[in-house]
Design an enzyme around this catalytic site. Structure first.
Site, PDB file in Angstrom:
ATOM      1  N   GLY A  91      38.990  27.398  40.206  1.00 25.66           N
ATOM      2  CA  GLY A  91      37.731  28.228  40.435  1.00 25.66           C
ATOM      3  C   GLY A  91      37.143  28.476  39.042  1.00 25.66           C
ATOM      4  O   GLY A  91      37.297  27.747  38.086  1.00 25.66           O
ATOM      5  N   VAL A 139      44.127  32.019  41.470  1.00 25.17           N
ATOM      6  CA  VAL A 139      43.641  32.273  42.774  1.00 25.17           C
ATOM      7  C   VAL A 139      42.709  33.350  42.831  1.00 25.17           C
ATOM      8  O   VAL A 139      42.816  34.678  42.086  1.00 25.17           O
ATOM      9  CB  VAL A 139      44.792  32.238  43.739  1.00 25.17           C
ATOM     10  N   SER A 182      44.921  35.713  37.523  1.00 26.81           N
ATOM     11  CA  SER A 182      44.111  36.634  38.271  1.00 26.81           C
ATOM     12  C   SER A 182      44.042  37.848  37.671  1.00 26.81           C
ATOM     13  O   SER A 182      45.086  38.339  37.275  1.00 26.81           O
ATOM     14  CB  SER A 182      44.641  36.380  39.674  1.00 26.81           C
ATOM     15  N   ARG A 222      28.781  54.582  17.722  1.00 29.84           N
ATOM     16  CA  ARG A 222      29.756  54.957  18.604  1.00 29.84           C
ATOM     17  C   ARG A 222      29.473  54.656  20.062  1.00 29.84           C
ATOM     18  O   ARG A 222      30.426  54.301  20.983  1.00 29.84           O
ATOM     19  CB  ARG A 222      29.872  56.354  18.603  1.00 29.84           C
ATOM     20  N   CYS A 262      33.268  40.231  40.279  1.00 26.77           N
ATOM     21  CA  CYS A 262      34.511  41.197  39.519  1.00 26.77           C
ATOM     22  C   CYS A 262      34.083  42.616  39.540  1.00 26.77           C
ATOM     23  O   CYS A 262      35.251  43.196  40.003  1.00 26.77           O
ATOM     24  CB  CYS A 262      34.738  40.469  38.107  1.00 26.77           C
TER      25      CYS A 262
HETATM   26  P1  NAD Z   1      37.512  31.369  42.723  1.00 27.98           P
HETATM   27  O1  NAD Z   1      37.345  31.824  44.409  1.00 27.98           O
HETATM   28  O2  NAD Z   1      36.467  30.636  42.165  1.00 27.98           O
HETATM   29  O3  NAD Z   1      38.859  30.297  42.832  1.00 27.98           O
HETATM   30  C1  NAD Z   1      40.029  30.674  43.278  1.00 27.98           C
HETATM   31  C2  NAD Z   1      40.369  29.388  43.801  1.00 27.98           C
HETATM   32  O4  NAD Z   1      41.787  29.382  43.945  1.00 27.98           O
HETATM   33  C3  NAD Z   1      39.744  28.603  44.960  1.00 27.98           C
HETATM   34  O5  NAD Z   1      39.094  27.418  44.813  1.00 27.98           O
HETATM   35  C4  NAD Z   1      40.804  28.725  46.014  1.00 27.98           C
HETATM   36  O6  NAD Z   1      40.729  27.588  47.079  1.00 27.98           O
HETATM   37  C5  NAD Z   1      42.125  28.823  45.436  1.00 27.98           C
HETATM   38  N1  NAD Z   1      43.334  29.056  46.071  1.00 27.98           N
HETATM   39  C6  NAD Z   1      43.555  30.006  46.758  1.00 27.98           C
HETATM   40  N2  NAD Z   1      44.932  30.168  47.157  1.00 27.98           N
HETATM   41  C7  NAD Z   1      45.499  29.216  46.784  1.00 27.98           C
HETATM   42  C8  NAD Z   1      46.629  28.438  46.937  1.00 27.98           C
HETATM   43  N3  NAD Z   1      47.787  29.173  47.642  1.00 27.98           N
HETATM   44  N4  NAD Z   1      46.843  27.454  46.321  1.00 27.98           N
HETATM   45  C9  NAD Z   1      46.256  26.761  45.737  1.00 27.98           C
HETATM   46  N5  NAD Z   1      44.818  27.292  45.371  1.00 27.98           N
HETATM   47  C10 NAD Z   1      44.498  28.179  46.007  1.00 27.98           C
HETATM   48  O7  NAD Z   1      38.011  32.405  41.979  1.00 27.98           O
HETATM   49  P2  NAD Z   1      37.955  33.162  40.419  1.00 27.98           P
HETATM   50  O8  NAD Z   1      36.047  33.518  40.283  1.00 27.98           O
HETATM   51  O9  NAD Z   1      38.010  31.878  39.492  1.00 27.98           O
HETATM   52  O10 NAD Z   1      38.584  33.970  40.156  1.00 27.98           O
HETATM   53  C11 NAD Z   1      40.085  34.010  40.189  1.00 27.98           C
HETATM   54  C12 NAD Z   1      40.640  35.303  39.692  1.00 27.98           C
HETATM   55  O11 NAD Z   1      40.284  35.503  38.262  1.00 27.98           O
HETATM   56  C13 NAD Z   1      40.450  36.326  40.500  1.00 27.98           C
HETATM   57  O12 NAD Z   1      41.616  37.380  40.517  1.00 27.98           O
HETATM   58  C14 NAD Z   1      39.296  37.125  39.792  1.00 27.98           C
HETATM   59  O13 NAD Z   1      39.232  38.483  39.659  1.00 27.98           O
HETATM   60  C15 NAD Z   1      39.648  36.838  38.171  1.00 27.98           C
HETATM   61  N6  NAD Z   1      38.728  36.689  37.262  1.00 27.98           N
HETATM   62  C16 NAD Z   1      37.464  36.039  37.583  1.00 27.98           C
HETATM   63  C17 NAD Z   1      36.482  36.187  36.721  1.00 27.98           C
HETATM   64  C18 NAD Z   1      35.133  35.394  36.933  1.00 27.98           C
HETATM   65  O14 NAD Z   1      34.381  35.576  36.003  1.00 27.98           O
HETATM   66  N7  NAD Z   1      35.032  34.722  38.045  1.00 27.98           N
HETATM   67  C19 NAD Z   1      36.453  36.566  35.269  1.00 27.98           C
HETATM   68  C20 NAD Z   1      37.827  37.244  35.130  1.00 27.98           C
HETATM   69  C21 NAD Z   1      38.743  37.351  36.100  1.00 27.98           C
HETATM   70  C1  UDX Z   2      32.406  40.367  34.019  1.00 29.30           C
HETATM   71  C2  UDX Z   2      32.759  40.939  32.524  1.00 29.30           C
HETATM   72  O1  UDX Z   2      31.887  40.926  31.722  1.00 29.30           O
HETATM   73  C3  UDX Z   2      34.095  39.797  32.223  1.00 29.30           C
HETATM   74  O2  UDX Z   2      34.614  40.403  31.166  1.00 29.30           O
HETATM   75  C4  UDX Z   2      35.062  39.769  33.287  1.00 29.30           C
HETATM   76  O3  UDX Z   2      35.911  38.837  32.902  1.00 29.30           O
HETATM   77  C5  UDX Z   2      34.802  39.388  34.802  1.00 29.30           C
HETATM   78  O4  UDX Z   2      33.411  40.301  34.969  1.00 29.30           O
HETATM   79  P1  UDX Z   2      30.622  38.536  34.717  1.00 29.30           P
HETATM   80  O5  UDX Z   2      30.622  39.261  35.939  1.00 29.30           O
HETATM   81  O6  UDX Z   2      31.036  37.116  34.842  1.00 29.30           O
HETATM   82  O7  UDX Z   2      31.695  39.147  33.812  1.00 29.30           O
HETATM   83  O8  UDX Z   2      29.359  38.754  34.032  1.00 29.30           O
HETATM   84  P2  UDX Z   2      28.899  40.175  33.317  1.00 29.30           P
HETATM   85  O9  UDX Z   2      27.854  39.556  32.278  1.00 29.30           O
HETATM   86  O10 UDX Z   2      29.820  41.034  32.944  1.00 29.30           O
HETATM   87  O11 UDX Z   2      27.639  40.872  34.117  1.00 29.30           O
HETATM   88  C6  UDX Z   2      27.905  41.250  35.376  1.00 29.30           C
HETATM   89  C7  UDX Z   2      26.550  41.724  36.063  1.00 29.30           C
HETATM   90  O12 UDX Z   2      26.132  42.871  35.429  1.00 29.30           O
HETATM   91  C8  UDX Z   2      25.593  40.811  36.243  1.00 29.30           C
HETATM   92  O13 UDX Z   2      24.821  40.870  37.314  1.00 29.30           O
HETATM   93  C9  UDX Z   2      24.675  41.270  35.314  1.00 29.30           C
HETATM   94  O14 UDX Z   2      23.255  40.646  35.064  1.00 29.30           O
HETATM   95  C10 UDX Z   2      24.682  42.668  35.068  1.00 29.30           C
HETATM   96  N1  UDX Z   2      24.247  43.115  33.834  1.00 29.30           N
HETATM   97  C11 UDX Z   2      25.023  42.850  32.702  1.00 29.30           C
HETATM   98  C12 UDX Z   2      23.400  44.218  33.806  1.00 29.30           C
HETATM   99  O15 UDX Z   2      22.872  44.484  34.744  1.00 29.30           O
HETATM  100  N2  UDX Z   2      22.999  44.872  32.601  1.00 29.30           N
HETATM  101  C13 UDX Z   2      23.844  44.510  31.456  1.00 29.30           C
HETATM  102  O16 UDX Z   2      23.499  45.284  30.553  1.00 29.30           O
HETATM  103  C14 UDX Z   2      24.826  43.730  31.459  1.00 29.30           C
END
Ligand code: NAD
Ligand code: UDX
Length: 463
Positions: free
Chosen positions: A12, A91, A132, A261, A277
């Site tokens: 993902g 995941v 994750s 600060r 998130c």
């Molecule tokens: P996503 O939904 O884009 O991807 C997850 C993938 O895992 C999917 O493609 C799904 O099909 C697959 N999956 C689920 N169960 C599975 C299994 N048993 N075997 C194989 N594949 C499987 O999710 P994401 O945005 O990549 O987020 C993943 C994790 O990372 C979450 O816990 C999220 O909170 C965390 N995270 C996300 C972000 C972000 O910006 N999206 C940033 C930091 C942390």
């Molecule tokens: C966030 C965290 O920043 C990242 O560190 C974590 O790993 C995943 O969650 P993301 O959700 O991808 O990342 O984007 P981010 O830039 O944090 O923005 C989140 C939301 O807040 C967006 O809708 C953005 O438009 C909004 N935002 C961000 C504001 O409205 N004002 C700001 O000043 C900053």
């Protein structure tokens, strides 16, 4: 000897970009990203690298460089687990939609499935990395599953949360503020930590690689997201007060941000934060606090979400109120549907909730987003289950051309801060609209005085 084979479960927004960078920076390591979703894997393997399933600036070039060399995308989950010395679990961990903790707790069923599959398949010792975002003490549950298979394989569990933000994932991964690795304090735990440190040390300075115990690492991820989101809700709360008092939230943000600060980042008032998130992780934090009986802690963080919901609702209410208390049958054009610029991700985007409110008022919504398809817009609205799919489809139009999307509109609402919106020919847009022509800038990106000179009735957030 260092790690030579990595498997990542989950292709993902996190698994895909993170593994692409590891593969690019560590040509000596074979990286295989696996997923159950065949369509997603096929897209990662698409001959035309522009068709990979995730849009992130710079990502397709990196995939092009490493794919087929030491970066592989596959649906053969068990084979990749079996071969790897280190397995990242990446995941999804969405908010639970059923049972105990519904609407608050993280749903860990996908994590548990991964742990059980790793336990079943593994024939050699492995390091399992939680990539994750997980509730604090999840590693305990994973360990208990892995340690009870009775096949004699030894597992070490590390927590290595990901801090990338979408839209800037490649830059964030190449140049992270820090890498956080939590592990057991035993000798084996420290060895596992070192193996992961060595992977990142291929491109990240050692002084940016932080090692802690597992629980601190797990909890730091929830804490970071809660603090970041709290800043946005704080400035959004002030935006409402600014609108009543003649203060300008951009000026207030600048003034407070120059205090070293406080700092200038994450103080941009907006229609409300979205993304997969912030809301999910804060709700999870609130649930964890409540489960320990820490009601004041839970209430404190819940307020961040309450404020964010209020900000989204306030935006749609203001559109209705300004358009003479009715939007029934009126064309309202949304510029942007993604939750922020430079991503095709729409999860929890404010646009979804604002559209839902306005459709309840019988508005006709037209959408233009450079990276989001009509199919996705409709799926997002259907997911809310406010009305049936046909009704959503009847009330929403999508356009591939922004000028066509705006023609004949009563109002334009900017929901995403895509750079291209600023550069549009706003005179041309004005000329094609109903009069008076209203613009509601949910991102404060347009030039207020230019728009007013053209003749727009312009509404920003917090001024
Ligand atoms: P996503 O939904 O884009 O991807 C997850 C993938 O895992 C999917 O493609 C799904 O099909 C697959 N999956 C689920 N169960 C599975 C299994 N048993 N075997 C194989 N594949 C499987 O999710 P994401 O945005 O990549 O987020 C993943 C994790 O990372 C979450 O816990 C999220 O909170 C965390 N995270 C996300 C972000 C972000 O910006 N999206 C940033 C930091 C942390
Ligand atoms: C966030 C965290 O920043 C990242 O560190 C974590 O790993 C995943 O969650 P993301 O959700 O991808 O990342 O984007 P981010 O830039 O944090 O923005 C989140 C939301 O807040 C967006 O809708 C953005 O438009 C909004 N935002 C961000 C504001 O409205 N004002 C700001 O000043 C900053």
């Amino acid at each position: 000897m260092g790690i030579t084979k990595i498997c990542c479960i989950g292709a993902g927004y996190v698994g895909g970009p993170t593994m692409a960078i590891i593969a690019q920076k560590c040509p000596q390591i074979q990286v295989t990203v696996v997923d159950l979703n065949q369509e997603r894997i096929a897209a990662w393997n698409d001959e035309d690298v522009n068709n990979i399933p995730i849009y992130e600036p710079g990502l397709s070039d990196i995939v092009k460089e490493a794919r087929g060399r030491n970066l592989f995308f596959s649906t053969e989950v068990e084979k990749a687990i079996d071969e790897a010395e280190m397995i990242f679990i990446s995941v999804n961990t969405p908010t639970k939609t059923y049972g105990k903790g519904k609407g608050m707790a993280a749903d860990l069923k996908f994590i548990e499935l991964c742990a059980r599959q790793i336990a079943k398949v593994s024939k050699t010792d492995k390091i399992v990395v939680e990539k994750s975002t997980l509730p604090v003490r999840t590693a305990e549950a994973i360990k208990s599953i892995l340690d009870n298979t009775g096949n004699g394989v030894k597992f070490q569990i590390l927590s290595n949360p990901e801090f990338l933000a979408e839209g800037t994932a490649v830059q964030d991964l190449l140049n992270p503020d820090r890498i956080l690795i939590g592990g057991e304090t035993t000798d084996e735990g420290q060895k596992a930590i070192q193996a992961l440190v060595d992977v990142y040390a291929n491109w990240v300075d050692k002084d940016r690689i932080l090692t802690t115990n597992v629980w601190s690492s797990e909890l730091s991820k929830l804490t970071a997201n809660a603090f970041l989101a709290q800043r946005i809700s704080s400035i959004n709360a002030m935006s409402e007060l600014c609108e009543k008092t003649g203060a300008d939230v951009n000026e207030v943000a600048r003034a407070i941000g120059m205090d070293s600060r406080i700092g200038p980042k994450f103080l941009k008032a907006s229609v409300g934060f979205g993304g997969s998130c912030f809301q999910k992780d804060i709700l999870n934090l609130v649930y964890i606090a409540k489960s320990y009986g820490l009601n004041e802690v839970a209430d404190y963080w819940e307020q961040v979400i309450i404020m964010n919901d209020h900000q989204k609702r306030r935006f749609s209410d203001n559109i209705v109120k300004t358009l003479y208390n009715t939007v029934s049958g009126k064309k309202i054009t949304f510029l942007g549907w993604a939750f922020k610029k430079d991503t095709n991700d729409t999860r929890e985007s404010a646009a979804i909730y604002v559209a839902d409110d306005l459709i309840n008022e019988n508005a006709k919504i037209s959408v233009y987003d450079p990276k989001v398809s009509r199919k996705k817009v409709l799926a997002d609205l259907d997911y809310l289950q406010t009305r049936n799919s046909e009704e959503n489809a009847d009330n929403v139009l999508s356009f591939e051309n922004p000028y066509e999307a705006c023609a004949g509109a009563h109002a334009i609402a900017v929901l995403t801060e895509w750079d291209e919106f600023v550069a549009y020919d706003w005179q041309k847009i004005y000329d094609s609209m109903q009069k008076p022509a209203f613009a509601f800038d949910g991102r404060n990106i347009l030039n207020a005085s230019d728009l007013q000179k053209i003749g727009f009735v312009y509404h920003a957030i917090g001024s």
